[in-house]
Design a protein around this motif. Structure first.
Motif, PDB file in Angstrom:
ATOM      1  N   ALA A 169       1.165  -1.460   0.614  1.00 56.65           N
ATOM      2  CA  ALA A 169      -0.039   0.206   0.264  1.00 56.65           C
ATOM      3  C   ALA A 169       1.268   0.838  -0.115  1.00 56.65           C
ATOM      4  O   ALA A 169       0.498   2.312  -0.936  1.00 56.65           O
ATOM      5  CB  ALA A 169      -1.183  -0.032   1.401  1.00 56.65           C
ATOM      6  N   ARG A 170       2.432   1.315   0.376  1.00 59.05           N
ATOM      7  CA  ARG A 170       2.605   1.983   0.776  1.00 59.05           C
ATOM      8  C   ARG A 170       3.479   2.834  -0.774  1.00 59.05           C
ATOM      9  O   ARG A 170       3.900   3.556  -1.067  1.00 59.05           O
ATOM     10  CB  ARG A 170       4.048   2.210   1.424  1.00 59.05           C
ATOM     11  CG  ARG A 170       3.186   2.279   3.359  1.00 59.05           C
ATOM     12  CD  ARG A 170       4.140   2.464   4.610  1.00 59.05           C
ATOM     13  NE  ARG A 170       5.467   1.850   3.962  1.00 59.05           N
ATOM     14  CZ  ARG A 170       5.490   0.287   4.714  1.00 59.05           C
ATOM     15  NH1 ARG A 170       4.470   0.358   5.735  1.00 59.05           N
ATOM     16  NH2 ARG A 170       6.132  -0.368   4.981  1.00 59.05           N
ATOM     17  N   ASP A 171       4.317   0.780  -1.228  1.00 55.83           N
ATOM     18  CA  ASP A 171       4.857   1.518  -2.432  1.00 55.83           C
ATOM     19  C   ASP A 171       3.855   1.595  -3.504  1.00 55.83           C
ATOM     20  O   ASP A 171       4.200   2.709  -4.149  1.00 55.83           O
ATOM     21  CB  ASP A 171       4.753   0.226  -3.085  1.00 55.83           C
ATOM     22  CG  ASP A 171       6.432  -0.467  -2.115  1.00 55.83           C
ATOM     23  OD1 ASP A 171       6.728   0.056  -1.061  1.00 55.83           O
ATOM     24  OD2 ASP A 171       6.338  -1.745  -1.946  1.00 55.83           O
ATOM     25  N   LEU A 172       2.257   1.023  -3.573  1.00 53.52           N
ATOM     26  CA  LEU A 172       2.072   2.239  -4.007  1.00 53.52           C
ATOM     27  C   LEU A 172       1.300   3.796  -4.234  1.00 53.52           C
ATOM     28  O   LEU A 172       1.381   4.357  -5.307  1.00 53.52           O
ATOM     29  CB  LEU A 172       0.443   1.743  -3.961  1.00 53.52           C
ATOM     30  CG  LEU A 172      -1.091   2.482  -5.315  1.00 53.52           C
ATOM     31  CD1 LEU A 172      -0.418   1.908  -6.810  1.00 53.52           C
ATOM     32  CD2 LEU A 172      -2.450   1.169  -4.828  1.00 53.52           C
ATOM     33  N   GLU A 173       1.113   3.925  -2.805  1.00 52.48           N
ATOM     34  CA  GLU A 173       0.786   5.256  -2.771  1.00 52.48           C
ATOM     35  C   GLU A 173       2.605   6.078  -2.776  1.00 52.48           C
ATOM     36  O   GLU A 173       2.119   7.490  -4.022  1.00 52.48           O
ATOM     37  CB  GLU A 173       1.326   5.533  -0.909  1.00 52.48           C
ATOM     38  CG  GLU A 173       0.855   7.233  -0.726  1.00 52.48           C
ATOM     39  CD  GLU A 173       0.191   7.398   0.477  1.00 52.48           C
ATOM     40  OE1 GLU A 173      -0.038   8.642   1.045  1.00 52.48           O
ATOM     41  OE2 GLU A 173       0.226   6.733   1.256  1.00 52.48           O
ATOM     42  N   ASP A 174       3.753   5.909  -2.808  1.00 53.22           N
ATOM     43  CA  ASP A 174       5.114   6.757  -3.242  1.00 53.22           C
ATOM     44  C   ASP A 174       5.003   6.557  -4.928  1.00 53.22           C
ATOM     45  O   ASP A 174       5.214   7.555  -5.767  1.00 53.22           O
ATOM     46  CB  ASP A 174       5.584   5.889  -2.616  1.00 53.22           C
ATOM     47  CG  ASP A 174       5.970   6.222  -0.882  1.00 53.22           C
ATOM     48  OD1 ASP A 174       5.196   6.617  -0.505  1.00 53.22           O
ATOM     49  OD2 ASP A 174       6.432   5.603  -0.958  1.00 53.22           O
ATOM     50  N   LYS A 175       4.512   5.485  -5.072  1.00 52.68           N
ATOM     51  CA  LYS A 175       4.848   5.571  -6.671  1.00 52.68           C
ATOM     52  C   LYS A 175       3.980   6.283  -7.048  1.00 52.68           C
ATOM     53  O   LYS A 175       3.927   7.160  -8.556  1.00 52.68           O
ATOM     54  CB  LYS A 175       4.732   4.027  -7.119  1.00 52.68           C
ATOM     55  CG  LYS A 175       5.179   3.769  -8.288  1.00 52.68           C
ATOM     56  CD  LYS A 175       5.513   2.319  -8.263  1.00 52.68           C
ATOM     57  CE  LYS A 175       5.816   1.401 -10.044  1.00 52.68           C
ATOM     58  NZ  LYS A 175       7.137   1.918 -10.422  1.00 52.68           N
ATOM     59  N   SER A 176       2.688   6.451  -6.691  1.00 49.71           N
ATOM     60  CA  SER A 176       1.681   7.004  -7.568  1.00 49.71           C
ATOM     61  C   SER A 176       1.806   8.507  -7.169  1.00 49.71           C
ATOM     62  O   SER A 176       1.987   9.712  -8.355  1.00 49.71           O
ATOM     63  CB  SER A 176       0.007   6.815  -7.465  1.00 49.71           C
ATOM     64  OG  SER A 176      -0.423   5.672  -6.918  1.00 49.71           O
ATOM     65  N   ASN A 177       2.473   8.668  -6.886  1.00 50.12           N
ATOM     66  CA  ASN A 177       2.950  10.524  -6.491  1.00 50.12           C
ATOM     67  C   ASN A 177       4.227  10.568  -7.060  1.00 50.12           C
ATOM     68  O   ASN A 177       3.898  12.148  -7.701  1.00 50.12           O
ATOM     69  CB  ASN A 177       3.822  10.281  -4.452  1.00 50.12           C
ATOM     70  CG  ASN A 177       3.664  11.868  -4.004  1.00 50.12           C
ATOM     71  OD1 ASN A 177       3.160  12.843  -4.590  1.00 50.12           O
ATOM     72  ND2 ASN A 177       4.970  11.841  -3.501  1.00 50.12           N
ATOM     73  N   TYR A 178       5.413  10.034  -7.420  1.00 49.14           N
ATOM     74  CA  TYR A 178       6.499  10.184  -8.003  1.00 49.14           C
ATOM     75  C   TYR A 178       5.832   9.645  -9.174  1.00 49.14           C
ATOM     76  O   TYR A 178       5.811  10.769 -10.451  1.00 49.14           O
ATOM     77  CB  TYR A 178       7.013   8.993  -7.690  1.00 49.14           C
ATOM     78  CG  TYR A 178       8.369   9.075  -6.978  1.00 49.14           C
ATOM     79  CD1 TYR A 178       8.144  10.718  -5.866  1.00 49.14           C
ATOM     80  CD2 TYR A 178       8.170   7.729  -5.805  1.00 49.14           C
ATOM     81  CE1 TYR A 178       8.745  10.569  -5.111  1.00 49.14           C
ATOM     82  CE2 TYR A 178       8.952   8.482  -4.748  1.00 49.14           C
ATOM     83  CZ  TYR A 178       9.559   9.545  -4.218  1.00 49.14           C
ATOM     84  OH  TYR A 178      10.300   9.470  -3.298  1.00 49.14           O
TER      85      TYR A 178
END
Length: 331
Positions: free
Chosen positions: A243-252
């Motif tokens: 979930a954190r990876d998805l949030e960070d990846k989406s932000n970048y």
């Protein structure tokens, strides 16, 4: 081949003394004229020994003609003669700079940088000294000696030349940002890119005359910084981390996308094309990474099949979007 060195002023001095002695009874005033130095060289010409006169003005004219005709080997040799023999003359500094330019055209960047560094130090604080710093940085960029390029561009931005224009500051900021990006200093690189974009928007009075190359470069490279951060993230279990990876990846993803869109709007032909391609690749990479995400190990084979079908249905719009962007970029 032997060489004899003399200064025309010394020759003129001898002539003055002889003339004065011969005409002592006449008593006219004799004016002394100082000229650039010249060299006399004994060379072979069809088996005969002849004396050839070298003077910096003639050499400079011949070197400049060779440079305009793109005979950079000849221009380098002619400018080199001035640097070696007449450096103290009025042709010395400009010949050294032009020697550097000739060597650059020959891809001899390691040799060229020596001359640009010398001119930058000799003419420090002047516009010519600033131009030498820009060329020095370009040589280091070609050699990929990034730390030295950073030093040269930082001298431009100090600034050593107090009357540096907004256009020159824009170029130096964008180029130093790229250098720092190569050094891995991403925060400093982004700071320089943002400063370049701000200069273009607020302080470049004639943006059409200045062109959009360096502003587009800065905007595009910010997209590249976030694209690399975006690509570095892979979806890994457990679910909380995913979930954190998805949030960070989406932000970048969004930050990179935004930068590429701004680069497109500056309408520089090369960078707009590259930005359009990168926009499509963002969606493509997101699709590939989501399809490659780890899955829970306790799923049965049938459950895994259902999982992938559901996943494809959710991420299919990403690949469709990528295809659409690629098509529009080809028009």
């Amino acid at each position: 081949m032997r060489e004899f060195k003399s200064r025309s002023s010394a020759l003129m001095g001898c002539l003055v003394l002889l003339t004065s002695a011969a005409c002592a009874t006449a008593g006219p005033a004799v004016e002394r004229v100082d000229m650039d130095p010249m060299h006399l060289m004994v060379v072979d010409a069809d088996g005969r020994k002849v004396v050839e006169v070298l003077d910096p003005e003639t050499l400079f004219r011949e070197a400049s003609l060779a440079f305009r005709q793109q005979d950079y080997e000849l221009s380098a040799r002619k400018y080199g003669l001035i640097v070696d023999r007449f450096l103290a003359s009025r042709w010395g500094s400009v010949s050294r700079f032009n020697l550097g330019l000739s060597l650059e055209r020959l891809d001899r960047h390691a040799d060229a940088k020596v001359h640009f560094a010398a001119v930058a130090d000799q003419l420090k604080g002047s516009r010519d000294g600033q131009d030498a710093l820009f060329r020095l940085a370009a040589c280091h960029e070609a050699l990929e000696t990034w730390s030295e390029a950073d030093v040269a561009l930082s001298r431009v931005l100090a600034p050593e030349h107090e009357e540096i224009s907004a256009v020159d500051r824009l170029e130096a900021r964008a180029r130093r940002g790229f250098v720092r990006q190569q050094l891995g200093d991403l925060a400093l690189a982004e700071r320089d890119y943002l400063a370049a974009i701000n200069l273009y928007r607020r302080h470049v009075e004639d943006q059409r005359a200045a062109g959009t190359f360096f502003a587009s470069m800065a905007q595009f490279q910010i997209g590249e910084i976030y694209r690399e951060l975006f690509r570095a993230i892979r979806f890994r279990l457990p679910v909380e981390r995913m979930a954190r990876d998805l949030e960070d990846k989406s932000n970048y993803f969004l930050k990179s996308q935004n930068s590429y869109l701004h680069a497109l709007r500056l309408h520089h032909r090369d960078y707009a094309t590259r930005a359009g391609y990168r926009l499509g690749s963002l969606y493509e990479v997101m699709y590939e990474d989501m399809m490659a995400a780890e899955i829970p190990g306790d799923l049965s084979r049938d459950e895994v099949g259902v999982y992938y079908e559901e996943l494809r249905s959710h991420v299919r719009p990403l690949i469709e979007r990528a295809i659409d962007i690629y098509k529009r970029n080809l028009r």
